[in-house]
Design a protein around this motif. Structure first.
Motif, mmCIF file in Angstrom:
data_model
loop_
_atom_site.group_PDB
_atom_site.id
_atom_site.type_symbol
_atom_site.label_atom_id
_atom_site.label_comp_id
_atom_site.label_asym_id
_atom_site.label_seq_id
_atom_site.Cartn_x
_atom_site.Cartn_y
_atom_site.Cartn_z
ATOM 1 N N ASN A 54 0.908 -1.265 0.089
ATOM 2 C CA ASN A 54 -0.190 0.022 0.030
ATOM 3 C C ASN A 54 1.055 1.139 -0.083
ATOM 4 O O ASN A 54 2.246 1.274 0.260
ATOM 5 C CB ASN A 54 -0.982 -0.008 1.298
ATOM 6 C CG ASN A 54 -0.166 0.176 2.501
ATOM 7 O OD1 ASN A 54 -0.262 1.166 3.117
ATOM 8 N ND2 ASN A 54 0.107 -1.027 3.232
ATOM 9 N N ALA A 82 -8.278 4.980 0.181
ATOM 10 C CA ALA A 82 -7.955 3.711 1.148
ATOM 11 C C ALA A 82 -9.332 2.947 1.440
ATOM 12 O O ALA A 82 -10.355 3.715 1.446
ATOM 13 C CB ALA A 82 -7.595 4.327 2.368
ATOM 14 N N PRO A 102 -4.136 0.343 -1.506
ATOM 15 C CA PRO A 102 -3.690 -0.665 -2.072
ATOM 16 C C PRO A 102 -2.892 -0.435 -3.353
ATOM 17 O O PRO A 102 -3.406 0.353 -4.125
ATOM 18 C CB PRO A 102 -4.586 -1.814 -2.367
ATOM 19 C CG PRO A 102 -5.465 -1.747 -1.577
ATOM 20 C CD PRO A 102 -5.635 -0.034 -1.482
#
Length: 411
Positions: A54, A82, A102
């Motif tokens: 991430n 997010a 991610p």
């Protein structure tokens, strides 16, 4: 008659801890409520943290090969907040991305938004050469699936509660709280509030020990039954001990562990079980008692502290504290000793190991409280720790000494 030899702290503490068997019962508590509790089992991660690669910044996810030089222009094709997942990123494309989101397939770097210029037509200009893996947090870099993240015997702190929550644990299995019965002995003792200062009888003193001992027991996670002040009568002392032993793991007293005619603790405990009177080679705090009071199906531990307040305070920290932590399964009960510089002289060596009340000063050294009497509780309020000074040791200004902070001791 020869006096018994004094027992060193290094000899006394292992003997005491050998009796401190971990309480067998455990309980499950909410992770919210587990601060200060002691883990009864290892905590093993069932997932990776973070669970996926991430972004550690707000910016743009991209291919590093597209930005080997400053000035590359890329087309923004998607937006990844997010909690959402992006789609395949192709050459010449960038994804608007936010912290914690991610990394989309095909991207191998993130550039901060401050290093980009937004252009018309949904494009950005990247004003730097971008290295591979920049601003990417890899899956499992904090916690790996199957790893033991917290060990049995750990005394939990807020950081450890957060770590447990990060792997999805809403409850934790912990040791039960030790049940401690606390009382004082001495007909001279008066409770604050019962008698006004101006009306105090001759020879009477306020019971200060009961207040700081109760507070320290609670800081150690104990369930405390305060049994008050017991009269200096053997029958009364025996009755309190017998009743307390039935429902507690430890009985803790202050005062009455000497050998005077009004000190009834020794014969009272011996009539119900066994008692060892230890003369410890420490200052303050020479008299200390450990024993066991028999009860149906087992025994209750007993500890008797000296009556002088600083002696009681110090012996609690040196002996009772590690004992109670060990009963909860804590594996590391020693406190850290830090080498610091003495900004004082202590020219008279004592035969006993001394614990001098000191305070850190603005120059980074230690000042000593001028009155080290065992009855001067002011020294423990003024100071922020003690110097652990070996027996027979003088101290000269500038010497390196071993410092123990009250903050760590009382955490």
């Amino acid at each position: 008659m020869n006096r018994p030899s004094l027992l060193s702290l290094d000899d006394a503490l292992p003997q005491l801890l050998a009796q401190a068997h971990t309480l067998p019962e455990t309980q499950w508590v909410s992770t919210f409520d587990a601060d200060g509790r002691v883990l009864a089992q290892d905590v093993v991660a069932g997932l990776q943290v973070p669970p996926h690669d991430n972004s550690s910044m707000d910016g743009y996810a991209l291919r590093a090969l597209d930005c080997v030089q400053a000035g590359a222009v890329l087309r923004v094709t998607q937006r990844i907040p997010a909690g959402t997942h992006g789609t395949q990123l192709n050459s010449g494309e960038a994804a608007r991305i936010f912290t914690g989101a991610p990394i989309p397939p095909g991207a191998d770097a993130v550039v901060m938004q401050e290093d980009c210029e937004v252009l018309e037509g949904g494009q950005i200009k990247v004003n730097m050469a971008v290295p591979t893996a920049q601003w990417i947090r890899r899956s499992g870099e904090d916690v790996t699936r199957g790893a033991t993240v917290l060990s049995r015997g750990t005394r939990l702190t807020p950081a450890e509660l957060g770590l447990a929550a990060s792997i999805g644990l809403a409850q934790l299995q912990v040791s039960v709280r030790p049940r401690v019965a606390l009382f004082s002995t001495g007909d001279e003792l008066v409770m604050p509030g019962d008698v006004a200062p101006e009306a105090m009888p001759a020879g009477a003193i306020y019971n200060s020990n009961r207040f700081f001992l109760r507070a320290m027991l609670k800081r150690l996670g104990c369930e405390v039954s305060d049994l008050g002040i017991v009269p200096d009568k053997r029958e009364a002392t025996i009755a309190v001990l017998r009743d307390a032993a039935m429902h507690h793991d430890l009985i803790l007293t202050s005062g009455g562990v000497s050998v005077g005619e009004e000190d009834h603790i020794k014969p009272a405990v011996q009539s119900l079980g066994e008692l060892s009177l230890w003369q410890l080679s420490i200052k303050p705090g020479k008299p200390f008692a450990y024993g066991k009071v028999n009860r149906e199906g087992g025994v209750c531990h007993f500890m008797g502290l000296p009556g002088n307040p600083v002696s009681s305070f110090v012996t609690f920290l040196l002996l009772v504290r590690p004992f109670l932590l060990a009963m909860q399964g804590v594996t590391q009960t020693e406190v850290k000793r830090t080498q610091m510089t003495a900004h004082f002289d202590w020219p008279r060596a004592d035969k006993r190991r001394e614990f001098l009340r000191v305070k850190r000063n603005a120059a980074g050294g230690l000042d000593v409280f001028p009155n080290q009497s065992s009855g001067v509780l002011t020294s423990a309020v003024w100071g922020d720790g003690v110097v652990d000074n070996p027996s027979g040791q003088t101290i000269a200004r500038g010497d390196s000494v071993r410092f123990i902070s009250f903050e760590e001791w009382l955490a």
